[in-house]
Design a protein around this motif. Sequence first.
Motif, PDB file in Angstrom:
ATOM      1  N   UNK A  74      -7.658  -3.812  -0.531  1.00 38.38           N
ATOM      2  CA  UNK A  74      -9.037  -4.326  -0.536  1.00 38.38           C
ATOM      3  C   UNK A  74      -9.660  -4.404   0.851  1.00 38.38           C
ATOM      4  N   UNK A  75      -8.867  -4.744   1.864  1.00 37.40           N
ATOM      5  CA  UNK A  75      -9.397  -4.831   3.221  1.00 37.40           C
ATOM      6  C   UNK A  75      -9.851  -3.467   3.718  1.00 37.40           C
ATOM      7  N   UNK A  76      -9.077  -2.429   3.437  1.00 38.12           N
ATOM      8  CA  UNK A  76      -9.464  -1.088   3.863  1.00 38.12           C
ATOM      9  C   UNK A  76     -10.706  -0.612   3.121  1.00 38.12           C
ATOM     10  N   UNK A  80      -8.747   8.331   9.873  1.00 35.68           N
ATOM     11  CA  UNK A  80      -9.281   9.124   8.759  1.00 35.68           C
ATOM     12  C   UNK A  80     -10.323   8.335   7.972  1.00 35.68           C
ATOM     13  N   UNK A  81     -10.033   7.078   7.686  1.00 32.77           N
ATOM     14  CA  UNK A  81     -10.986   6.253   6.943  1.00 32.77           C
ATOM     15  C   UNK A  81     -12.280   6.083   7.728  1.00 32.77           C
ATOM     16  N   UNK A  82     -12.152   5.920   9.034  1.00 30.72           N
ATOM     17  CA  UNK A  82     -13.335   5.753   9.873  1.00 30.72           C
ATOM     18  C   UNK A  82     -14.167   7.029   9.887  1.00 30.72           C
ATOM     19  N   UNK A  83     -13.524   8.168  10.075  1.00 29.76           N
ATOM     20  CA  UNK A  83     -14.265   9.425  10.140  1.00 29.76           C
ATOM     21  C   UNK A  83     -14.893   9.776   8.787  1.00 29.76           C
ATOM     22  N   UNK A  88       0.837  -1.208   0.000  1.00 24.87           N
ATOM     23  CA  UNK A  88       0.000   0.000   0.000  1.00 24.87           C
ATOM     24  C   UNK A  88       0.868   1.253   0.000  1.00 24.87           C
ATOM     25  N   UNK A  89       0.478   2.258  -0.749  1.00 23.86           N
ATOM     26  CA  UNK A  89       1.142   3.544  -0.720  1.00 23.86           C
ATOM     27  C   UNK A  89       0.241   4.532  -0.010  1.00 23.86           C
ATOM     28  N   UNK A  90       0.730   5.759   0.102  1.00 23.92           N
ATOM     29  CA  UNK A  90      -0.083   6.797   0.740  1.00 23.92           C
ATOM     30  C   UNK A  90      -1.270   7.190  -0.129  1.00 23.92           C
ATOM     31  N   UNK A  97     -14.322   0.413   4.825  1.00 19.73           N
ATOM     32  CA  UNK A  97     -15.025   1.680   4.602  1.00 19.73           C
ATOM     33  C   UNK A  97     -16.476   1.429   4.194  1.00 19.73           C
ATOM     34  N   UNK A  98     -16.682   0.465   3.312  1.00 21.34           N
ATOM     35  CA  UNK A  98     -18.043   0.128   2.889  1.00 21.34           C
ATOM     36  C   UNK A  98     -18.863  -0.381   4.066  1.00 21.34           C
ATOM     37  N   UNK A  99     -18.241  -1.192   4.917  1.00 18.76           N
ATOM     38  CA  UNK A  99     -18.923  -1.717   6.096  1.00 18.76           C
ATOM     39  C   UNK A  99     -19.324  -0.589   7.038  1.00 18.76           C
ATOM     40  N   UNK A 100     -18.430   0.365   7.227  1.00 13.35           N
ATOM     41  CA  UNK A 100     -18.728   1.481   8.118  1.00 13.35           C
ATOM     42  C   UNK A 100     -19.843   2.356   7.569  1.00 13.35           C
ATOM     43  N   UNK A 101     -19.864   2.569   6.268  1.00  9.39           N
ATOM     44  CA  UNK A 101     -20.963   3.339   5.669  1.00  9.39           C
ATOM     45  C   UNK A 101     -22.294   2.656   5.924  1.00  9.39           C
TER      46      UNK A 101
END
Length: 406
Positions: A8-10, A75-78, A1-3, A14-18
Amino acid sequence: MTAFSLDPEQTARCAELRTLAAERLRPLAEKGEPGHVNRPLVAALGELGLLGCLFEGRGAGATPPGKETGALGLCLMRESLAYACTEAETALALQGLGAHPVHAHGSPEQRERWLPPVRAGHAVAAFALSEPGAGSDAAALSLAAEPDGSGGWRLTGEKCWISNAPEADFYSVFARTSPGAGSRGVTAFLVPADRAGLTGTPLEMLSPHPIGALAFDGVRVGTEDVLGEVDRGFRVAMTTLNRFRPSVGAFAVGMAQSALDATLAHTAERTAFGGPLKDLQSVGHQVAEMATRTEAARLMVYAAAAAYDSEGPRSPGIARRAAMAKLIATETAQYVVDAAVQLHGARALRRGHLLEHLYREVRAPRIYEGASEVQRTIIAKELYAKEPHTQQPHTRMDVHEEEPPA
């Protein structure tokens, strides 16, 4: 992963949190009363394990080592929560902001007492830094901590624009223990809400989350209430803000993406002048600009967070990256939401419309945790600091600077 990419897990997370935000949290948010702490919503964040992700593996109430959420994960969570439920995002962020001083600088006893209930969503935390005369210039705090003759202090003065006040269960409070010492004379205290002499008043603000003022009338605090070290509280405040500053940009990106997606759907369905709005060049160009700015802001937020995780909060350039990320993301969100309202027309101004809600939410992030002007000051000072023979611009707006060396 880069910045600049997610694995795929991340992406799946994100989709799960939405989905969680839309199906589990938004109904609770809709039942809440604007301007007040929504305790069922905070409890749900705890039950889902989201609040525990705020605290790295250290002591009671912390996530086990290796399972904590770094800056990028935060950040991904927020961003994901903000996309579907801004109230849930804000409730989570305020818990983190209020309790991080305890987690990072508290004694074992303080962490044992307060972090488990915060993580579970049973105790509400608040970060009490701003004052009527000390907003951007955080080193100008005037809340007085005067020795009481028994080894402790009496707090006298006011705090203002404090999120979760006056309904929080405890406050991370910053007070002046050494008059005239600037940022060197501030001490952080953990003050339970039921401490004698502490009162609060709610404030009616544009944004719908709880904000209030606090009055300290000789509130006693002892050495057991100190967070960190005496006269080193400014560092406690700055390390907390530095931890959460990039993720404020993520909150903004989530709102921008929500407004952009609503605009894409609306302009594809709405007909005018003989066809769908999307076929008008002026509309298409506007939407393209909204999308480009949103993606640019997202990438800067991700890059700043990834750098924080890989290099550490004190590495060269970290403060500049974080300031740039918050600046571009919050300014972009304001632009995107405003453009979305314009393309939706009068319907977007109706109370209860998604964009009406976002329009009220999006304004505050350009001010809190360091206004846009403060972020520009930080960026400029770091840029000039690279030039050894160039005098740095003078400013007193040092809300996010590290404490000067003793």
